[in-house]
Each structure stands twice: as structure tokens, then as C-alpha cells.
Write a protein that holds these residues in place. Structure first.
Motif, PDB file in Angstrom:
ATOM      1  N   GLY A  74       0.815  -1.206   0.000  1.00  0.00           N
ATOM      2  CA  GLY A  74       0.000   0.000   0.000  1.00  0.00           C
ATOM      3  C   GLY A  74       0.845   1.251   0.000  1.00  0.00           C
ATOM      4  O   GLY A  74       2.064   1.209  -0.184  1.00  0.00           O
ATOM      5  N   ASP A  75       0.169   2.367   0.220  1.00  0.00           N
ATOM      6  CA  ASP A  75       0.828   3.664   0.266  1.00  0.00           C
ATOM      7  C   ASP A  75       1.537   3.840   1.605  1.00  0.00           C
ATOM      8  O   ASP A  75       1.193   3.197   2.592  1.00  0.00           O
ATOM      9  CB  ASP A  75      -0.196   4.784   0.095  1.00  0.00           C
ATOM     10  N   THR A  76       2.488   4.762   1.623  1.00  0.00           N
ATOM     11  CA  THR A  76       3.128   5.127   2.879  1.00  0.00           C
ATOM     12  C   THR A  76       2.338   6.277   3.495  1.00  0.00           C
ATOM     13  O   THR A  76       1.534   6.923   2.827  1.00  0.00           O
ATOM     14  CB  THR A  76       4.583   5.593   2.674  1.00  0.00           C
ATOM     15  N   ASP A  83       6.619   8.364  -4.895  1.00  0.00           N
ATOM     16  CA  ASP A  83       7.036   7.111  -5.521  1.00  0.00           C
ATOM     17  C   ASP A  83       7.331   6.016  -4.494  1.00  0.00           C
ATOM     18  O   ASP A  83       7.980   5.035  -4.800  1.00  0.00           O
ATOM     19  CB  ASP A  83       8.254   7.348  -6.410  1.00  0.00           C
ATOM     20  N   ALA A  84       6.834   6.180  -3.275  1.00  0.00           N
ATOM     21  CA  ALA A  84       7.110   5.212  -2.217  1.00  0.00           C
ATOM     22  C   ALA A  84       5.855   4.409  -1.881  1.00  0.00           C
ATOM     23  O   ALA A  84       4.734   4.892  -1.983  1.00  0.00           O
ATOM     24  CB  ALA A  84       7.620   5.918  -0.963  1.00  0.00           C
ATOM     25  N   GLY A  85       6.080   3.180  -1.494  1.00  0.00           N
ATOM     26  CA  GLY A  85       5.010   2.299  -1.044  1.00  0.00           C
ATOM     27  C   GLY A  85       5.461   1.572   0.204  1.00  0.00           C
ATOM     28  O   GLY A  85       6.590   1.752   0.669  1.00  0.00           O
ATOM     29  N   GLN A  86       4.580   0.752   0.722  1.00  0.00           N
ATOM     30  CA  GLN A  86       4.871   0.048   1.966  1.00  0.00           C
ATOM     31  C   GLN A  86       4.433  -1.401   1.865  1.00  0.00           C
ATOM     32  O   GLN A  86       3.346  -1.700   1.382  1.00  0.00           O
ATOM     33  CB  GLN A  86       4.142   0.738   3.116  1.00  0.00           C
ATOM     34  N   GLU A 115       5.047  -2.408 -10.457  1.00  0.00           N
ATOM     35  CA  GLU A 115       3.982  -2.254 -11.453  1.00  0.00           C
ATOM     36  C   GLU A 115       3.088  -1.060 -11.133  1.00  0.00           C
ATOM     37  O   GLU A 115       2.519  -0.451 -12.033  1.00  0.00           O
ATOM     38  CB  GLU A 115       3.133  -3.528 -11.522  1.00  0.00           C
ATOM     39  N   ARG A 116       2.967  -0.716  -9.862  1.00  0.00           N
ATOM     40  CA  ARG A 116       2.137   0.414  -9.436  1.00  0.00           C
ATOM     41  C   ARG A 116       2.906   1.734  -9.441  1.00  0.00           C
ATOM     42  O   ARG A 116       2.400   2.747  -8.999  1.00  0.00           O
ATOM     43  CB  ARG A 116       1.614   0.160  -8.014  1.00  0.00           C
ATOM     44  N   GLY A 117       4.137   1.708  -9.902  1.00  0.00           N
ATOM     45  CA  GLY A 117       4.921   2.935  -9.984  1.00  0.00           C
ATOM     46  C   GLY A 117       5.743   3.233  -8.748  1.00  0.00           C
ATOM     47  O   GLY A 117       6.342   4.303  -8.626  1.00  0.00           O
ATOM     48  N   VAL A 118       5.803   2.307  -7.817  1.00  0.00           N
ATOM     49  CA  VAL A 118       6.588   2.493  -6.594  1.00  0.00           C
ATOM     50  C   VAL A 118       8.067   2.307  -6.922  1.00  0.00           C
ATOM     51  O   VAL A 118       8.444   1.363  -7.610  1.00  0.00           O
ATOM     52  CB  VAL A 118       6.138   1.487  -5.501  1.00  0.00           C
ATOM     53  N   ARG A 119       8.883   3.212  -6.445  1.00  0.00           N
ATOM     54  CA  ARG A 119      10.323   3.119  -6.658  1.00  0.00           C
ATOM     55  C   ARG A 119      11.081   2.839  -5.363  1.00  0.00           C
ATOM     56  O   ARG A 119      12.236   2.435  -5.385  1.00  0.00           O
ATOM     57  CB  ARG A 119      10.864   4.413  -7.284  1.00  0.00           C
ATOM     58  N   HIS A 120      10.419   3.067  -4.225  1.00  0.00           N
ATOM     59  CA  HIS A 120      11.019   2.810  -2.913  1.00  0.00           C
ATOM     60  C   HIS A 120       9.974   2.114  -2.045  1.00  0.00           C
ATOM     61  O   HIS A 120       8.929   2.688  -1.762  1.00  0.00           O
ATOM     62  CB  HIS A 120      11.481   4.114  -2.245  1.00  0.00           C
TER      63      HIS A 120
END
Length: 174
Positions: A74-76, A83-86, A115-120
Motif C-alpha cells: 500500500g501507500d506510505t 514514488d514510495a510504497g509500503q 507495477e504500481r509505480g513504486v520506486r522505494h
């Protein structure tokens, strides 16, 4: 060893997610902020909303009639990190621990994040959980300076701290 497959659940598979989530809360109550009893009382709308908020992945093996692990992407909470996710809510059924289920979930979770555009991709781990830190490090997660009190349902000022570990995704792995 059985083949492990990991797949993302669709919103209509909320009952599958509910089932494995409640099993995780019951088996490992100290690992989660949530309480089994509270979540077991929630209805379909609650679970559908939860499915819409984050990607829910389950691990399955051919010789089991139920999922053997789960993780969420999910999102942070950091609004500045577009560009970050968790990665969170990682759980594996006890009889499947140490058999590459968690590794399969993290690998596929990283792919879904990318795939969702997360880079970190961030993953919070207890600072006293040497095994958890080593596990995350084996995938390339690196410790950050971010710390917070362990998020458990117990309100203990002496509680363990969590450390944010981060994994760079994509071609630029710096």
C-alpha cells in the motif's frame, strides 16, 4: 517441496482475504495492531473497503486447501513520497515458515509495487527482531534513520522500537 504461488486478490475475493487475515490475527496476536475479535465482527463493507485501499497478496500451495501466507502492498503515510510504497501485514502459517513462503510473498509484493509505480518500498521491522532485519536485508532492504514505537495494541512506553527499512525498486537500485 511444494510449488508456492503468489497472487493478488481481486476486490471480490474479500472473503478469502478476511479468512487468512483473521487466521493471522488469531495465530500471531502480538504481531499486529488489530484485534481478531474486533475484525471478526466487521461486515462485508469493511472488508471490501480494505481490499480497495491496498494490494492483498496470498501465497498458495497445491497440497493445501487454504492460503498459507499473506502480505499487503500500500501507500506510505509520508505524503511527500509520491514514488514510495509500503509492504506490511506479512504473515505465514506456522507449518510453512522457513519454506520460502515469506520470500515468495516479498518477491511478488516487490513486483506488484513496481507495477504500481513504486520506486522505494518500505518495510517496518522491530529493532530487536534480528531475524526479521536479516530477512529484509537479504532482499536488499536497507535500514533508514526512521524509528517509531512498535505499533501493537498494547500502549507500553517501554515498547520496542521499529525501524523503517527501504528497498529501491527498478533499474536504479541506489
Amino acid at each position: 517441496m511444494s510449488d508456492i504461488s503468489v497472487r493478488a486478490l481481486g476486490e471480490d475475493e474479500w472473503q478469502t482475504y478476511r479468512s487468512v487475515r483473521l487466521e493471522a490475527l488469531q495465530e500471531s496476536p502480538d504481531a499486529f495492531v488489530a484485534d481478531h475479535t474486533d475484525e471478526a465482527d466487521e461486515g462485508e463493507d469493511f472488508w471490501r473497503a480494505r481490499m480497495a485501499r491496498s494490494a492483498r497478496l496470498i501465497a498458495e500451495v497445491a497440497d493445501e486447501d487454504r492460503p498459507v501466507g499473506v502480505v499487503s502492498i500500500g501507500d506510505t503515510a509520508d505524503e511527500d513520497a509520491e514514488d514510495a510504497g509500503q509492504l506490511f501485514g506479512l504473515w505465514v502459517a506456522p507449518q510453512w515458515r522457513g519454506r520460502s513462503v515469506a520470500a515468495s510473498l516479498v518477491r511478488r509484493g516487490s513486483e506488484v509495487a513496481l507495477e504500481r509505480g513504486v520506486r522505494h518500498l518500505y518495510y517496518w521491522v522491530g529493532t530487536e527482531n534480528a531475524r526479521g532485519v536479516a530477512f529484509a536485508s537479504s532482499f536488499g532492504f536497507r535500514p533508514t534513520d526512521d524509528r517509531r514505537p512498535m505499533r501493537t495494541k498494547k500502549d507500553d512506553p517501554e515498547a520496542e522500537q521499529e525501524i523503517a527499512m527501504v528497498l529501491a525498486l527498478g533499474e536504479d537500485r541506489r
